[in-house]
Motif scaffolding. Structure first.
Motif, PDB file in Angstrom:
ATOM      1  N   GLU A  66     -15.782   3.919   3.211  1.00 64.36           N
ATOM      2  CA  GLU A  66     -15.656   2.517   3.584  1.00 64.36           C
ATOM      3  C   GLU A  66     -14.387   2.358   4.407  1.00 64.36           C
ATOM      4  N   PHE A  67     -14.279   1.256   5.075  1.00 68.68           N
ATOM      5  CA  PHE A  67     -13.098   1.032   5.886  1.00 68.68           C
ATOM      6  C   PHE A  67     -12.885  -0.455   5.953  1.00 68.68           C
ATOM      7  N   GLY A  68     -11.817  -0.824   6.606  1.00 70.04           N
ATOM      8  CA  GLY A  68     -11.645  -2.228   6.932  1.00 70.04           C
ATOM      9  C   GLY A  68     -10.916  -2.999   5.853  1.00 70.04           C
ATOM     10  N   ASN A  69     -10.487  -4.142   6.216  1.00 68.56           N
ATOM     11  CA  ASN A  69      -9.631  -4.961   5.378  1.00 68.56           C
ATOM     12  C   ASN A  69     -10.435  -6.028   4.673  1.00 68.56           C
ATOM     13  N   LYS A  70     -11.687  -5.697   4.370  1.00 67.44           N
ATOM     14  CA  LYS A  70     -12.594  -6.717   3.870  1.00 67.44           C
ATOM     15  C   LYS A  70     -12.123  -7.251   2.526  1.00 67.44           C
ATOM     16  N   HIS A 101      -6.605  -4.855  -0.437  1.00 66.14           N
ATOM     17  CA  HIS A 101      -7.107  -3.577   0.079  1.00 66.14           C
ATOM     18  C   HIS A 101      -6.167  -2.464  -0.373  1.00 66.14           C
ATOM     19  N   GLU A 159      -8.944  -1.697  12.663  1.00 65.75           N
ATOM     20  CA  GLU A 159      -8.146  -1.250  11.515  1.00 65.75           C
ATOM     21  C   GLU A 159      -7.423   0.045  11.877  1.00 65.75           C
ATOM     22  N   ARG A 167       0.837  -1.198   0.000  1.00 59.61           N
ATOM     23  CA  ARG A 167       0.000   0.000   0.000  1.00 59.61           C
ATOM     24  C   ARG A 167       0.873   1.249   0.000  1.00 59.61           C
ATOM     25  N   MET A 216     -19.878  -2.175   1.488  1.00 58.14           N
ATOM     26  CA  MET A 216     -19.371  -2.341   2.856  1.00 58.14           C
ATOM     27  C   MET A 216     -20.295  -1.648   3.855  1.00 58.14           C
ATOM     28  N   PHE A 217     -19.778  -0.782   4.687  1.00 54.20           N
ATOM     29  CA  PHE A 217     -20.587  -0.212   5.760  1.00 54.20           C
ATOM     30  C   PHE A 217     -20.934   1.238   5.487  1.00 54.20           C
ATOM     31  N   ILE A 242      -2.029   4.872   1.993  1.00 55.89           N
ATOM     32  CA  ILE A 242      -1.846   4.605   3.425  1.00 55.89           C
ATOM     33  C   ILE A 242      -1.299   5.821   4.151  1.00 55.89           C
ATOM     34  N   HIS A 262     -12.926  -6.459  14.461  1.00 53.48           N
ATOM     35  CA  HIS A 262     -11.891  -6.028  13.518  1.00 53.48           C
ATOM     36  C   HIS A 262     -11.393  -4.656  13.959  1.00 53.48           C
ATOM     37  N   GLU A 270     -16.468   9.284   5.537  1.00 54.64           N
ATOM     38  CA  GLU A 270     -15.654   8.100   5.259  1.00 54.64           C
ATOM     39  C   GLU A 270     -16.549   7.107   4.545  1.00 54.64           C
TER      40      GLU A 270
END
Lengths: 179, 399
Positions: free
Chosen positions: A175-179, A133, B44, A118, B1-2, A137, B42, A173
């Motif tokens: 989206e987030f996360g390491n999905k 992802h 992050e 990243r 996603m969310f 960064i 989770h 924001e």
């Protein structure tokens, strides 16, 4: 030359025995061992270095880019591979264009590649294929350009009028996360 | 996603945003935590709030100007960062420092390790509610910073090392002060340990929290106390000794389980070992020059006395200031044991007075990337404990 360097040269000879066809260039100046490979062969070479019982390169200690604007394939990505069991350290180099669509990601082999790749994407603009992802960064999401390229000026700032704070979703924001 | 409306309704996927301004994040780290009840599903970490592109800045500075950037990355252990940088430039130039300079470098690096661990211990304990510890630690840290100031003139950002040696010779006041410090400090470490090590509350907050196995730690490229807490005896000072570390007798403490408590024990023991190294180095400082000017006049700054009394010295000081040093074309990598882990520098020289590329291998960057792995399945309150035990420093993560 001290004993650790001799050990690393042993590792180099093992790699040369098996993977000679994948190695383009070997450089041992300054006591470090650096090998250059093509991007198609990179995952296979690294996988061999990790899984071979004589080598056991279990840690991807570092991964970073260098920009050589005069070359045709201007980005050089350097992988710093280390074996905690045998104390070998070998640098694997791989060249690529910035807009290369098929540059392989090593996230499936080493967990630590995730953030490093990243970072390379953020600072150099190289897109890793298969990264789960791939987002900026260090710089903000909407940053313009890739700062560590040599043609990026040192003191460039985004003009304030370019930032449209009223645009829908600017401060949210998504989206987030390491999905 | 969310999306945010989902977070407000759905209790099982509750999302909490911690930071960027939050006391337990030691700077400006932001963590988005997805919760199920009070359990972390989770976590992050989102970094970059302190990003100043120091690697880019270094490309526009001469080799010695760039040194001052390095101690501003990891600002609580500045001398360690300087050491790694200077060793890399020396490797590029093929210069070796004098034995006296190497010993002083070791003393400074180890004093820095003590002061850095004191900051960690104080803030980590205060995060978990032990305020007294914080006051004790900062009391002794002041002594260490005073010592560093006596030697270098600066408290946190010394930039004291030069290619081939040091900026100044050791002052005799420093040796006396350092001896006094070595006498009192072991008792102080016992005091810190008396407050925490066998404390029931400390046990509850740290034992079996944030466990990371040896294999995972290597896979995530963790180094330093985080890796040694998991049981792998990996210390650059022992494995690839640099700057005369092979001369000193010290142990590398390790943990067994890899939880927060193990990392705490490792760091406490490291402070004792650092003190031991400082003691040995201080008593055995070799006599001689502090700059290796005679051997490498092309790369090393002439000592002030030489520069002001001889013609060649004057010329070379002038050239040094106006042009800087020009290492030959090439690449070099050196890694050292920073208080947080393995700090590596990869420098590429194109033969000019400016580095073509300076890459810093940041230890905290890798360490914090494993936060999700450590925090998964623990309570939200334990996240603060885990984050404290990683000992992050945002100046170096974001660079």
């Amino acid at each position: 030359m001290n004993s650790e360097d001799m050990e690393t040269f042993f590792a180099l000879s093992v790699i040369k025995d098996v993977m000679q066809k994948y190695i383009i260039l070997t450089d041992t100046s300054n006591g470090d061992v650096r090998i250059t490979t093509a991007k198609e062969n990179l995952p296979e070479l690294v996988k061999f270095m990790k899984e071979d019982s004589r080598l056991n390169f279990d840690m991807l200690s570092d991964l970073f880019g260098v920009d050589y604007p005069k070359r045709d394939e201007r980005i050089e990505v350097i992988y710093n591979l280390y074996s905690t069991k045998n104390n070998f350290r070998i640098f694997v180099k791989c060249r690529s264009k910035i807009d290369e669509p098929d540059y392989p990601s090593l996230t499936s082999i080493y967990e630590s590649a995730n953030w490093f790749e990243r970072e390379v994407y953020d600072l150099f603009g190289l897109k890793f294929k298969g990264h789960p992802h791939l987002k900026r960064i260090l710089n903000p999401e909407d940053w313009d350009g890739h700062p560590l390229l040599k043609d990026y000026p040192l003191r460039k700032r985004p003009a304030v009028e370019e930032l449209n704070f009223d645009a829908p979703g600017f401060l949210e924001e998504k989206e987030f996360g390491n999905k | 996603m969310f999306e945010y409306k989902d977070f407000l309704i759905d209790v099982e996927n509750f999302v909490v945003n911690i930071g960027p301004q939050h006391p337990s994040t030691h700077g400006v780290l932001r963590i988005v935590v997805q919760l199920d009840g009070e359990t972390v599903v989770h976590a992050e970490p989102i970094i970059g709030y302190l990003h100043t592109s120091m690697e880019k800045y270094a490309e526009f500075r001469t080799y010695h100007q760039a040194e001052t950037i390095t101690d501003r990355m990891d600002y609580v252990s500045g001398a360690s960062n300087n050491l790694g940088y200077i060793l890399t430039v020396e490797k590029l130039c093929g210069v070796k420092a004098t034995k006296r300079a190497e010993y002083v470098r070791v003393i400074l690096a180890e004093l820095t390790r003590i002061s850095s661990h004191l900051v960690w211990l104080g803030t980590h304990a205060v995060d978990l509610g032990a305020l007294t510890e914080f006051l004790y630690c900062f009391r002794e840290r002041e002594l260490v910073l005073d010592l560093i100031e006596t030697l270098t003139g600066a408290r946190m950002t010394p930039s004291f090392f030069r290619v081939g040696g040091l900026a100044k010779d050791v002052h005799k006041d420093f040796v006396e002060k350092a001896r006094d410090f070595i006498k009192i400090f072991p008792e102080k470490i016992n005091q810190y340990e008396a407050l925490l090590t066998n404390n029931k509350i400390w046990f509850e907050r740290t034992k079996n929290v944030g466990i990371i196995s040896k294999e995972d730690a290597v896979n995530f490229a963790l180094t330093g106390p985080c890796l040694r807490g998991s049981g792998l005896k990996y210390d650059v000072r022992k494995i690839n000794p640099y700057s005369s570390y092979e001369d000193f007798d010290f142990d590398v403490p390790t943990g067994d389980v890899g939880d927060v408590y193990d990392r705490y024990i490792v760091r406490m023991e490291e402070m004792r070992q650092s003190l031991k190294i400082v003691h040995q180095a201080l008593e055995n400082i070799p006599e001689g020059e502090f700059l290796n000017y005679d051997a490498y006049p092309q790369y090393v700054i002439p000592p002030k006395k030489r520069a002001l009394t001889t013609m060649e010295g004057m010329i070379s000081l002038f050239k040094y200031g106006m042009e800087g040093i020009k290492p030959p074309k090439g690449e070099a990598y050196v890694s050292i044991e920073n208080p947080r882990g393995e700090l590596g520098y990869y420098m590429i020289s194109d033969g000019s007075a400016f580095p073509y590329r300076m890459r810093v291998r940041p230890p905290s960057f890798c360490n914090v990337s494993a936060l999700n792995k450590m925090a998964k399945g623990h309570l939200l309150a334990d996240l603060v404990s885990i984050l404290g035990s990683i000992d992050i420093l945002l100046g170096e993560i974001d660079r």
